[in-house]
Scaffold this active site. Sequence first.
Site, PDB file in Angstrom:
ATOM      1  CD  GLU A   1      14.322 -59.044 -26.859  1.00 58.53           C
ATOM      2  OE1 GLU A   1      13.324 -58.226 -26.952  1.00 58.53           O
ATOM      3  OE2 GLU A   1      14.012 -60.019 -27.981  1.00 58.53           O
TER       4      GLU A   1
ATOM      5  CG  ASP B   1       9.944 -64.721 -24.113  1.00 56.35           C
ATOM      6  OD1 ASP B   1      11.034 -64.615 -24.613  1.00 56.35           O
ATOM      7  OD2 ASP B   1       8.883 -64.089 -24.658  1.00 56.35           O
TER       8      ASP B   1
END
Length: 345
Positions: free
Chosen positions: A213, A36
Amino acid sequence: MNRLPTTILFLLALGTSTVAVPDPICSGLCTGTIRDPAVLRRDDGTWLRFTTEGNLRIATAPSISGPWTSNTGEAGAMLPGGSIIDLDPDQRLWAPNVFFSNGQFYCHYSVSTIGSQNSAIGVATSVTGEPGNWTDHGSIGLPADTRYNRIDANFFRECDTCTPYLNFGSAWEHLFQTTLTSDLLKWSGEAPVHIARNTSFPSVPQTYPSIMEGAFMWWLPNVNGHKYFYLFFSSGACCNTPQSEEGLEAPGDEYKIMVCRGESVTGPFTDKDGRNCLTENGGSLVLGSHGDVYAPGGQGLAHDPDADRVALYYMYVNKADGTYNDFRFGFNWLDFSSGWPEVVE
Ligand SMILES: *[C@@H]1O[C@H](CO)[C@@H](O)[C@H](O)[C@H]1NC(C)=O
Ligand SMILES: *[C@@H]1O[C@H](CO)[C@@H](O)[C@H](O)[C@H]1NC(C)=O
């Protein structure tokens, strides 16, 4: 005027569509569970990279290409002792989203446990962006809702005095958008609006392998005369391994980077085929698995003022190492001249 016969034009078109997708660019610290990523360049020219593991580890580099270096353990963490948000003994910090505004860095991050809606979005600030220089302000106060999970924050605004938006969401009903207070530290109180969803994925927890997402918004003031807002996201299964209970996802169902586009920051967003990304499962592929690169996702974009180009950075797995659980960092350059982002180098 000379004209190429149609058959030759057709062959040329085929030729361009089969050009190999470029490999991820990175040097220095590019492996070792880097998830991420959030990447940006500081005013002094130093690049900063924030990632999930190690209480939001911070790496630096002289260029977005690297070489990336970071301290290990607490010395490399944004929040060495974790967040002041106290949800669960097993809670983890996830998915930093970092930007610079009004003389400081802001990091919106998530606190959660795998597969639960017991989550929160928190925020920390720093003047330098370096480890040891962050002040945690805790939760932004976004209320819970059965439709969404309060993770994967993405701050966006068009200018320093424009409305501060926060995109967020993951499993359950995917991507939502709300706004922040002008100090960027709290939820404004405006009810979150649904901006994108894939109804082919059941509305179920994070533990369901395939979800939508990791929203990341980017805008361009003038692409062929249009102002566009691009909503990038990750779709599919991020993290299955051959060793996991379900084994690897069916090819094509693994994580990939997709995009939708709108003419307003609030949408509606549609894909290249004109499908609505909230009501018609729209989304166009930007980067999927290719060669040894497997399941790219967790992406973001950064403008490199030296190259005057926009980078798409992401995490991925190198198939060749066989374990499928060493997340790596890399980026490629994007070209928006067609009106849609294309990975070019
Ligand atoms: C961060 O660094 C700046 C500049 O050196 C300093 O003024 C500030 O107090 C530091 N903040 C924290 C929380 O360490
Ligand atoms: C929506 O889900 C289907 C089924 O898993 C998948 O094939 C498709 O790529 C997904 N689309 C988006 C935009 O996430």
